[in-house]
Write a protein that holds these residues in place. Structure first.
Motif, PDB file in Angstrom:
ATOM      1  N   SER A 150      -5.248  25.180  -7.742  1.00 30.29           N
ATOM      2  CA  SER A 150      -6.373  24.625  -8.514  1.00 30.29           C
ATOM      3  C   SER A 150      -7.565  24.348  -7.613  1.00 30.29           C
ATOM      4  O   SER A 150      -8.709  24.558  -8.015  1.00 30.29           O
ATOM      5  CB  SER A 150      -5.960  23.336  -9.220  1.00 30.29           C
ATOM      6  OG  SER A 150      -4.940  23.594 -10.149  1.00 30.29           O
TER       7      SER A 150
ATOM      8  N   GLU B 179      -7.352  23.276 -16.028  1.00 30.73           N
ATOM      9  CA  GLU B 179      -5.980  22.918 -16.384  1.00 30.73           C
ATOM     10  C   GLU B 179      -5.895  21.976 -17.591  1.00 30.73           C
ATOM     11  O   GLU B 179      -4.925  22.004 -18.333  1.00 30.73           O
ATOM     12  CB  GLU B 179      -5.401  22.184 -15.161  1.00 30.73           C
ATOM     13  CG  GLU B 179      -3.977  22.485 -14.827  1.00 30.73           C
ATOM     14  CD  GLU B 179      -3.634  21.889 -13.452  1.00 30.73           C
ATOM     15  OE1 GLU B 179      -2.813  22.506 -12.770  1.00 30.73           O
ATOM     16  OE2 GLU B 179      -4.179  20.833 -13.071  1.00 30.73           O
TER      17      GLU B 179
ATOM     18  N   ASP C  23      -6.658  28.405 -15.256  1.00 30.83           N
ATOM     19  CA  ASP C  23      -5.745  27.551 -14.485  1.00 30.83           C
ATOM     20  C   ASP C  23      -4.539  27.148 -15.334  1.00 30.83           C
ATOM     21  O   ASP C  23      -4.665  26.337 -16.252  1.00 30.83           O
ATOM     22  CB  ASP C  23      -6.477  26.313 -13.962  1.00 30.83           C
ATOM     23  CG  ASP C  23      -5.706  25.630 -12.818  1.00 30.83           C
ATOM     24  OD1 ASP C  23      -4.532  26.007 -12.583  1.00 30.83           O
ATOM     25  OD2 ASP C  23      -6.275  24.730 -12.179  1.00 30.83           O
ATOM     26  N   GLU C  24      -3.393  27.700 -15.018  1.00 29.73           N
ATOM     27  CA  GLU C  24      -2.101  27.397 -15.661  1.00 29.73           C
ATOM     28  C   GLU C  24      -2.172  27.277 -17.184  1.00 29.73           C
ATOM     29  O   GLU C  24      -1.847  26.222 -17.745  1.00 29.73           O
ATOM     30  CB  GLU C  24      -1.504  26.109 -15.064  1.00 29.73           C
ATOM     31  CG  GLU C  24      -1.205  26.286 -13.587  1.00 29.73           C
ATOM     32  CD  GLU C  24      -0.037  25.451 -13.089  1.00 29.73           C
ATOM     33  OE1 GLU C  24       1.006  25.441 -13.770  1.00 29.73           O
ATOM     34  OE2 GLU C  24      -0.171  24.832 -12.023  1.00 29.73           O
TER      35      GLU C  24
HETATM   36 MG    MG Z   1      -3.094  23.038 -10.208  1.00 31.52          MG
END
Ligand code: MG
Ligand code: ATP
Length: 235
Positions: free
Chosen positions: A41, A83, A160-161
């Motif tokens: 991240s 995220e 992000d994820e």
């Molecule tokens: Mg992360």
């Protein structure tokens, strides 16, 4: 298309990312993998301009964007889905999407066309266009934040994820969405902890550990490297 060279990110005395080189070619989908705290991240947020690089450079085509403001980076053609999956809960899906077009706010016609294109591409969002975003499921909110980022009409999208905390069936839907975006020629850099999920769509991947890139290769090479999962991703 996107070129990251010798990137370093620091938080005070902590060096979270060091010597990171990443390149993503036009139309490519590249995964950035690694365990909790590996620095994924931090790398992504630094490319996006949310964190200033302590060293190194970031280029989007020929434009140096390292250290620029987040808005300037979005204007250069790079959009990011962080995220946290933040939506404006009291606004409808369509209103949330329109806010994603902030940098094009004078191009009303262009935004209308892009909104229609995205609702065509993602019918689940179209069905819920007038529903308050706060009432969407987690998976639908994830779809919404991805589509909202696309309202900025980026040439490169950072994710992000996107699978974080979602049930497997929902993760599959999100990844279908990412696969659909790939067919439109969008260039993407995808951060994931879940190696098998990311490799199901990625062309290539980088594996991070303790702030550094430890391994890089094609999705097939990473998959066949049987120890990688255990060594860097905790299983
Ligand atoms: Mg992360
Ligand atoms: N704002 C911050 N201040 C201080 N340290 C930070 C900050 N953000 C991240 N870190 C530290 O930097 C390191 C890398 O964190 P980062 O969030 O980039 O990892 P990650 O690979 O994204 O992990 P995860 O998979 O858990 O999201 C960690 O040691 C973390 O504690």
């Amino acid at each position: 298309m996107l070129q990251v060279n010798d990137l370093e990110v620091r938080y005070g005395a902590i060096r979270a990312v060091r010597g990171v080189d990443i390149s993503v070619a036009k139309g490519e989908l590249v995964a950035l993998l690694g365990a909790n705290g590996a620095g994924k991240s931090s790398t992504l947020m630094c490319i996006a301009g949310a964190v200033k690089p302590a060293a190194g450079s970031v280029h989007l085509e020929t434009v140096a964007i390292g250290g620029s403001s987040p808005e300037r980076i979005v204007r250069s053609g790079l959009a990011t889905v962080p995220e946290n999956r933040d939506v404006f809960p009291d606004l409808t899906v369509a209103e949330n999407l329109r806010l994603g077009a902030y940098i094009h706010r004078r191009d009303i016609q262009g935004n209308k066309q892009n909104l229609e294109r995205l609702l065509d591409l993602f019918p689940r969002l179209a069905e819920r266009a007038h529903q308050a975003a706060g009432t969407l499921s987690g998976g639908e909110q994830q779809m919404l934040v991805i589509a909202r980022a696309l309202m900025a009409r980026p040439s490169v999208l950072l994710l992000d994820e996107p699978s974080l905390g979602l049930a497997p069936a929902i993760v599959e839907r999100i990844y279908e969405m990412i696969a659909t975006l790939k067919t439109t020629g969008l260039t993407m850099l995808l951060v994931e902890q879940s190696m098998s999920t990311a490799l199901s769509v990625a062309d290539r991947a980088y594996v991070m550990r303790l702030g550094k890139i430890e391994f890089t290769g094609t999705a097939a090479e990473i998959r066949s490297h049987t120890n990688l999962g255990a060594m860097y991703l905790g299983g």
